[in-house]
Each structure stands twice: as C-alpha cells, then as structure tokens.
Design an enzyme around this catalytic site. Structure first.
Site, PDB file in Angstrom:
ATOM      1  N   HIS A   1       0.968  -1.371  -0.086  1.00  0.00           N
ATOM      2  CA  HIS A   1      -0.004   0.122  -0.016  1.00  0.00           C
ATOM      3  C   HIS A   1       1.001   1.008   0.065  1.00  0.00           C
ATOM      4  CE1 HIS A   1      -4.071  -1.682   1.227  1.00  0.00           C
ATOM      5  NE2 HIS A   1      -3.496  -2.211   0.328  1.00  0.00           N
TER       6      HIS A   1
ATOM      7  N   ASP B   1      -4.780   5.911   3.821  1.00  0.00           N
ATOM      8  CA  ASP B   1      -4.861   4.661   3.412  1.00  0.00           C
ATOM      9  C   ASP B   1      -6.332   4.145   3.805  1.00  0.00           C
ATOM     10  OD1 ASP B   1      -3.387   2.115   2.572  1.00  0.00           O
ATOM     11  OD2 ASP B   1      -4.703   1.439   4.016  1.00  0.00           O
TER      12      ASP B   1
END
Ligand SMILES: COc1cc(-c2[o+]c3cc(O)cc([O-])c3cc2O[C@@H]2O[C@H](CO)[C@H](O)[C@H](O)[C@H]2O)cc(OC)c1O
Ligand SMILES: O=c1ccn([C@@H]2O[C@H](COP(=O)(O)OP(=O)(O)O)[C@@H](O)[C@H]2O)c(=O)[nH]1
Length: 487
Positions: free
Chosen positions: A18, A125
C-alpha cells in the site's frame, strides 16, 4: 501575492504494497501540480511513514523508502514515532483488525505531524480511517486513498445496511447481495473478511465503510471507464441512501509504469523464443503459494491443456512470516513433469518480474489471484485473465472481471470446502477456453481485454483522459481549500 506550496501528507498503511501504491499516487500529484503562482511548486508531497510491526515488513519499507529518496523525484518522508502495536499481535485470522487498530494508534502523531509540517491535505490509506477525527480536529481536509476496486468501495459503503438486511452470517448465506452497479453478487463471491458478522475483521470493515462517508473525497485506483456503473451508483448516493457521497477521484491505473531496464531474467529471455500471444502466465501475488496437492493439480491441468506456460510457483512461508518461499520443485511437482513439458513450459520458482512478463508479446493469458494491482497491470497490457482468487477481496474482483467487465473466463475454484482448490480437469478446461484459437469465450475475453488496454491508456493521457482530469480536479480541490486556509 505569491502563494505557498500546498503540502499534501500521505498516510499509507504500515506495509510496503500500500505504501508503494500511495507513493505512486503522490508522484502523480507532484507531476500534475506543476508550478504555483509563486516561485516554488504548487504542491509538495510528504509521506508519513509508519514503522511496520514486524522486522520483515520494516526491512521492505526501509528499502522502498530508500529507493524513492535516492531517485530524486521530490517525494519527502517523515517518520512517525514508534507506537506499541496492539497487544493481540498480527495473525492470519486478524489481519484487517490488526492493521486498522495499529493505524488508529497513529492518530496523535498524525495530528502532531500535520501541525509541524503545515498540511494542506491529508490522504489516508483505507485501513486508516481511524485517524479522520484527529485530522478534522487539526483542521486538515482529509481524503481516503482506496487501493482496490469501485466494486469493493460500493460494497463497503453498503456494509452497515447489509449487516442488517442479511439475517444470517454471510458464510451461511447462499443468496445474492445487491451492490448497486454490479449484477447480483452470489455469497460465494463476497470478500473473505465477510464470513462471520461477529468477527472483528468484519466489524472493522463496517467501521471503515461508515467512515469513508466522512472524508472530504475518495481517491480510487480505478479508471472511470472500467467501472462506470459502480462509480455512478456511489456518486448518485445509491450505496448509502439519504447521504451525499464524498467526491470521487478515479485516478488509475496507479502503477509504477516507468520504463525500467530489462531485468534480463531467464524467464523473460525464454519468452523471447515463443510465438506471439501463445504463453499462459501463472502468478499469485506477493502472498500466494501452493502445497504439493494443489501444485500437482495445476501441473496436470497445464500438461493436458497442451498450451505453453510460464508458471511462477512459490512454496509455503517460513514460520512467523507471510511471504512465500522459493518453491522446492522436486517436492511440489509430479515426477517427470518438467521433462514432459520441456520446450513449451517453464516453472519459475521465485519472485517473477511480473510487469515485464505481462508486457511481453508472447503472453496470451494470465492466471492470477486477482490482486487489484496484478489485474490493472494485466489490463494495461491487454492480457485477458483466468481468475483464481485466494485471499482478501479477490473473489469479488474475480466476479467483476468475468461477469461485469468480460475480460476473464470463469474458473471453478472451491473456496468453501477446500481452501481455493482447483481440480486439474477444471484448470485444463479454463485454459483451453481462454487460449484455444477456436474458443468463442476466449475470443470475447481477448477483445474485451484489448478494449480495456485502450481505456486505461486513454485515461491517463494528458488533456482529455478521465484519470488525468480527476487528478486535476483533486489538485483544484486541495489548492482551493488551501488558499482559503491561508487567507
Ligand atoms: C482490499 O482488501 C484487503 C487488502 C489487503 C491488503 O493490505 C495490504 C496492506 C499493506 O500494507 C500492504 C499490502 O501489500 C497489502 C495488500 C493487501 O491486499 C492486496 O491489496 C491489493 C490492493 O489493495 C489488492 O486488492 C489485493 O487483492 C490484495 O491482495 C488485505 C486484506 O485483508 C487481509 C484485505 O481485505
Ligand atoms: O512474483 C511476483 C508476484 C507479485 N509481483 C507484483 O506484486 C504486486 C502484487 O500486488 P497485488 O495487488 O496484485 O496483490 P498482493 O500481492 O498485494 O496480494 C504486483 O505489482 C505484481 O506485479 C511480482 O512482480 N512478482
């Protein structure tokens, strides 16, 4: 009067996958930001680096941050102070809960960093919506960066309502679920975390689904033309009736697509000698691995299909780690398989240069675990797929690829009773249906994949592309909010 640069802070989840995706998005913000009204750039980008809880993951993150720092691209890094990980530890069954709680614990440090660095916006995120309140208290507009599909986003926005609508645990449910913008989704195609409603993993996804609605915008790694009905359903408020969804910014495909020198790996050189579009590539992400029982079925299916193949095969992770080990071919493959398929097949027992392989003219199909990055990489090169989902949201991705986008042929995967097991005969059938010249199903998937290749490339084209325009809109919103803040 000259306007100062708007500093955009990025908060990736504490793992390298990520982090890489968010850094890639940050590079695009920098590139699109151009110069401001004054002397400096219009935006600067600073990544807030969370120290991963395991030394394996920390080493990966350090290496990646080091590479980006050395590249001189202008992305800045700010390491957040260490935080004691949640006491439960991270195990196979509680990954989503652990990630979400660990990110929530970063909230005070994120607030302090926002004040210290003078943030114009914070991009978090999707596992980190637990810091939204802290960002709001600091007066910083906050965007969610969603690394997966609009389909998963729509489903997550629907989760609080779905939890009430479906009277039993999803693992016992055999009906279909309504996700606006998708055909009815069979229970077997729902993401792995949705099994039991009482599980903390499920509860965290419900929490994130709720919190997405509180963001100032959702930046998503998809392409408007790949998932038009889903994006429209979210924007029209059909996922959470009665509430206006935050603005959506589909800026994908966010992939590291810069031309790299050829890796010169032996598997790529082997591809040089194969006819165009003749080779099936099999690869299962950073966490996919096979035991001997599964590997033998794959080997038999490939052998019987008669097609050429390049198979990235990995073995089980070492104790206490999540990443697969290099495959021990003697232990995993049936006797004589390599000799019998010599010349038309190669088994690659370690990390594969996937992007380079998918870019190669010899590749005609991709058997994939349906990780969204792998999927986008395949579509970028117009390679049709055979979906073999293993974990996370991949069953939903597989459903969308076959039923909605039409870029994949179906594969029967036994996800319920046998942990994503595929019989040799079923793999042989799916391979033939994608790769045989005479297969009508394969022809359609190939055509659709070629269409999506054009869609992806047009989307990021300067000027008219939809992802290009979404990035411009995003920058406008960030700069607009910033100039109001600085007045
Ligand atoms: C989308 O639902 C889930 C995603 C993940 C997940 O989390 C994750 C966190 C990191 O810090 C680094 C990663 O590499 C990573 C990867 C990951 O799963 C993959 O994410 C991709 C894009 O987000 C893609 O969609 C793949 O399908 C995923 O395999 C984990 C998870 O549960 C454990 C999810 O439910
Ligand atoms: O042998 C491998 C396995 C994976 N990848 C890369 O790792 C990423 C996997 O991301 P994805 O979202 O598909 O799945 P995940 O590994 O996160 O489950 C993609 O960029 C792949 O190109 C690779 O290069 N070689």
């Amino acid at each position: 009067m000259a306007m100062a640069s708007a500093n955009v802070l990025l908060l990736p989840e504490a793992g390298s996958g990520h982090l890489m995706s968010l850094i890639e998005a940050g590079k695009r913000l920098l590139a699109h930001g151009g110069r401001g009204d004054g002397e400096g750039p219009a935006v600067t980008v600073t990544v807030l680096v969370v120290r991963p809880a395991t030394s394996e993951s920390a080493a990966e993150v350090d290496a990646h941050v080091g590479r980006v720092e050395a590249s001189g691209l202008g992305v800045r890094f700010h390491r957040l102070p260490a935080v004691e990980p949640p006491p439960m530890g991270c195990a196979a069954g509680n990954v989503q809960e652990f990630k979400s709680r660990y990110m929530q614990l970063q909230a005070p440090h994120v607030r302090a960093a926002a004040a210290e660095l003078g943030a114009a916006a914070l991009v978090v995120d999707f596992f980190a919506t637990g810091v939204l309140d802290a960002a709001r208290e600091a007066g910083v507009p906050t965007y969610v960066y969603f690394t997966s599909t609009a389909a998963l986003l729509a489903l997550m926005l629907r989760l609080p309502a779905l939890e009430e609508e479906v009277p039993v645990d999803f693992e016992e449910f055999d009906g279909t679920v309504d996700v606006p913008g998708l055909p009815p989704v069979p229970a077997g195609s729902l993401p792995a975390f949705m099994g039991r409603k009482e599980s903390p993993n499920f509860k965290w996804f419900v929490y994130h689904g709720r919190r997405f609605m509180d963001a100032d915008g959702i930046i998503i790694n998809t392409v408007a033309e790949l998932e038009p009905a889903l994006l429209a359903a979210i924007a029209d408020g059909r996922c959470v009736p009665g509430r206006t969804a935050p603005p959506l910014y589909p800026i994908g495909p966010v992939l590291d697509l810069e031309d790299k020198p050829s890796s010169n790996a032996r598997c790529v050189r082997w591809l040089d000698a194969q006819p165009p579009a003749s080779v099936l590539f099999l690869c299962f992400g950073s966490m996919g691995w096979f035991d001997a029982a599964k590997a033998r079925e794959v080997a038999a299916g490939l052998e019987r299909s008669g097609h050429r193949f390049l198979w990235a095969l990995r073995g089980p992770p070492a104790a206490g780690t999540v990443h697969p080990t290099d495959a021990s071919l003697d232990e995993l493959l049936p006797e004589g398989f390599l000799e019998r398929t010599k010349g038309r097949g190669m088994v690659w027992p370690t990390w594969a240069p996937q992007k380079e392989i998918l870019a190669h003219a010899a590749i005609g199909g991709f058997v994939t675990h349906c990780g969204w990055n792998s999927t986008l990489e395949s579509l970028w090169h117009g390679v049709p797929l055979v979906p073999w989902p293993l974990y996370a949201e991949q069953r939903l991705n597989a459903f969308e690829l076959v039923r909605d986008m039409g870029v994949a042929v179906p594969l029967g995967v036994d996800g319920k009773r046998r942990d994503s097991f595929v019989e040799a005969a079923e793999l042989e059938r799916a391979v033939r249906s994608l790769m045989d010249d005479a297969s009508e199903v394969g022809r359609k998937a190939r055509e659709k994949a070629a269409e999506m290749k054009a869609v992806c490339r047009n989307a990021v084209a300067p000027g008219g592309g939809s992802s290009y325009a979404a990035l411009q809109r995003l920058l406008g919103a960030i700069r607009g909010g910033f100039s109001t803040m600085t007045q």
